[in-house]
Design an enzyme around this catalytic site. Structure first.
Site, PDB file in Angstrom:
ATOM      1  N   GLU A 120       0.856  -1.183   0.000  1.00 27.32           N
ATOM      2  CA  GLU A 120       0.000   0.000   0.000  1.00 27.32           C
ATOM      3  C   GLU A 120       0.888   1.226   0.000  1.00 27.32           C
ATOM      4  OE1 GLU A 120      -3.583  -0.055   2.392  1.00 27.32           O
ATOM      5  OE2 GLU A 120      -2.930   1.895   3.125  1.00 27.32           O
ATOM      6  N   TYR A 132       7.106   1.241  -8.476  1.00 27.14           N
ATOM      7  CA  TYR A 132       6.382  -0.043  -8.442  1.00 27.14           C
ATOM      8  C   TYR A 132       5.822  -0.391  -9.826  1.00 27.14           C
ATOM      9  CZ  TYR A 132       6.654   0.270  -3.341  1.00 27.14           C
ATOM     10  OH  TYR A 132       7.093   0.357  -2.052  1.00 27.14           O
TER      11      TYR A 132
HETATM   12  C1  LIG Z   1      10.982   4.043  -4.166  1.00 29.88           C
HETATM   13  C2  LIG Z   1      12.488   3.752  -3.981  1.00 29.88           C
HETATM   14  C3  LIG Z   1      12.659   2.587  -2.997  1.00 29.88           C
HETATM   15  C4  LIG Z   1      13.069   3.360  -5.347  1.00 29.88           C
HETATM   16  O1  LIG Z   1      14.432   2.970  -5.151  1.00 29.88           O
HETATM   17  P1  LIG Z   1      15.546   3.299  -6.258  1.00 29.88           P
HETATM   18  O2  LIG Z   1      16.768   2.533  -5.907  1.00 29.88           O
HETATM   19  O3  LIG Z   1      15.696   4.767  -6.382  1.00 29.88           O
HETATM   20  O4  LIG Z   1      14.858   2.733  -7.559  1.00 29.88           O
HETATM   21  P2  LIG Z   1      15.558   2.204  -8.908  1.00 29.88           P
HETATM   22  O5  LIG Z   1      16.819   2.941  -9.161  1.00 29.88           O
HETATM   23  O6  LIG Z   1      15.655   0.731  -8.825  1.00 29.88           O
HETATM   24  O7  LIG Z   1      14.470   2.682  -9.975  1.00 29.88           O
HETATM   25  C5  LIG Z   1      13.894   1.834 -10.935  1.00 29.88           C
HETATM   26  C6  LIG Z   1      12.878   2.607 -11.734  1.00 29.88           C
HETATM   27  O8  LIG Z   1      11.802   3.066 -10.888  1.00 29.88           O
HETATM   28  C7  LIG Z   1      11.343   4.359 -11.343  1.00 29.88           C
HETATM   29  N1  LIG Z   1      11.665   5.384 -10.360  1.00 29.88           N
HETATM   30  C8  LIG Z   1      12.451   5.240  -9.257  1.00 29.88           C
HETATM   31  N2  LIG Z   1      12.503   6.411  -8.577  1.00 29.88           N
HETATM   32  C9  LIG Z   1      11.760   7.300  -9.288  1.00 29.88           C
HETATM   33  C10 LIG Z   1      11.451   8.677  -9.109  1.00 29.88           C
HETATM   34  N3  LIG Z   1      11.911   9.395  -8.062  1.00 29.88           N
HETATM   35  N4  LIG Z   1      10.653   9.278 -10.021  1.00 29.88           N
HETATM   36  C11 LIG Z   1      10.166   8.595 -11.076  1.00 29.88           C
HETATM   37  N5  LIG Z   1      10.443   7.274 -11.319  1.00 29.88           N
HETATM   38  C12 LIG Z   1      11.220   6.643 -10.417  1.00 29.88           C
HETATM   39  C13 LIG Z   1      12.122   4.649 -12.623  1.00 29.88           C
HETATM   40  O9  LIG Z   1      11.380   4.116 -13.700  1.00 29.88           O
HETATM   41  C14 LIG Z   1      13.402   3.861 -12.401  1.00 29.88           C
HETATM   42  O10 LIG Z   1      14.060   3.520 -13.586  1.00 29.88           O
HETATM   43  P3  LIG Z   1      15.044   4.607 -14.303  1.00 29.88           P
HETATM   44  O11 LIG Z   1      15.970   5.110 -13.236  1.00 29.88           O
HETATM   45  O12 LIG Z   1      15.732   3.796 -15.357  1.00 29.88           O
HETATM   46  O13 LIG Z   1      14.156   5.677 -14.846  1.00 29.88           O
HETATM   47  C15 LIG Z   1      13.243   5.013  -3.496  1.00 29.88           C
HETATM   48  O14 LIG Z   1      12.941   6.086  -4.361  1.00 29.88           O
HETATM   49  C16 LIG Z   1      12.918   5.427  -2.085  1.00 29.88           C
HETATM   50  O15 LIG Z   1      13.573   4.996  -1.130  1.00 29.88           O
HETATM   51  N6  LIG Z   1      11.909   6.329  -1.945  1.00 29.88           N
HETATM   52  C17 LIG Z   1      11.579   6.869  -0.618  1.00 29.88           C
HETATM   53  C18 LIG Z   1      10.908   5.863   0.275  1.00 29.88           C
HETATM   54  C19 LIG Z   1       9.572   5.403  -0.310  1.00 29.88           C
HETATM   55  O16 LIG Z   1       8.807   6.186  -0.850  1.00 29.88           O
HETATM   56  N7  LIG Z   1       9.327   4.105  -0.151  1.00 29.88           N
HETATM   57  C20 LIG Z   1       8.094   3.490  -0.629  1.00 29.88           C
HETATM   58  C21 LIG Z   1       7.072   3.510   0.436  1.00 29.88           C
HETATM   59  S1  LIG Z   1       5.575   2.711  -0.140  1.00 29.88           S
END
Ligand SMILES: CC(C)(COP(=O)(O)OP(=O)(O)OC[C@H]1O[C@@H](n2cnc3c(N)ncnc32)[C@H](O)[C@@H]1OP(=O)(O)O)[C@@H](O)C(=O)NCCC(=O)NCCS
Length: 176
Positions: A120, A132
């Protein structure tokens, strides 16, 4: 619904030693620090501690050169797993670490014959929703006004989006 999960980790010059570990109490201060940077509604130390103590949960962290840079907590049920929390250090986001953590979870779930992941997310957390969706998750339902949201000293409500993905039973092109 079925989705192939494409995993990539981007090459990075600063990566020399990376590892997944089971999250334990030693890493909690680092995890809390990441959580507080990442979220307006961070989990407390108590939430992390009780999570790692719960034998129904899978709790992992990512280390790069000995530094904790990410974590994932999932709760197991009979046929499904719920992602309760995932976070990557802001300095290491968009480098494929979140994808790799998720991929690691998928491998562990496959070993346990668990075929679906649920989660969620706040409707306003657009970057997480994008993340996601990129992994193949789809929106399943909306919990209207589920979360409290603090905005300009006002307390409002925010929808929760429930998302899910089927885990292909056979290992595909997952790369760690
Ligand atoms: C969500 C999170 C875990 C993603 O981790 P990450 O290591 O940055 O993700 P990845 O590098 O594996 O990203 C894979 C793809 O997801 C998408 N994505 C990741 N972060 C994004 C962003 N800030 N904006 C848009 N797309 C995003 C992109 O499509 C990305 O591929 P690309 O870099 O080739 O465009 C990270 O942004 C995070 O820690 N966010 C804050 C905490 C959070 O919101 N957690 C979820 C709670 S439900």
């Amino acid at each position: 619904m079925s989705s192939a999960i494409t995993i990539k980790t981007k090459p990075t010059t600063r990566r020399t030693s990376i590892s997944f570990n089971k999250l334990n109490s030693v890493e909690i201060p680092s995890v809390l620090s990441i959580e507080e940077h990442n979220s307006d509604y961070p989990w407390s130390q108590h939430q992390f501690t009780t999570s790692i103590e719960n034998s129904n949960n899978l709790c992992y962290c990512w280390s790069v050169n000995g530094k904790t840079i990410g974590y994932l907590i999932a709760m197991l049920a009979k046929d499904t797993a719920d992602i309760l929390n995932i976070g990557i250090d802001p300095d290491f986001q968009r480098e494929g670490y979140g994808t790799a953590l998720l991929n690691h979870l998928i491998k562990e779930l496959r070993k346990r014959h668990i075929g679906e992941i649920l989660l969620e997310v706040r409707a306003g957390n657009k970057s997480a929703i994008q993340f996601y969706k990129k992994q193949g998750f789809e929106e399943k339902s909306i919990r209207k006004n589920y979360y409290i949201k603090n905005s300009n000293n006002q307390t409002k409500r925010e929808d929760g989006i429930i998302m899910s993905i089927r885990i292909p039973l056979k290992e595909s092109k997952d790369v760690l």
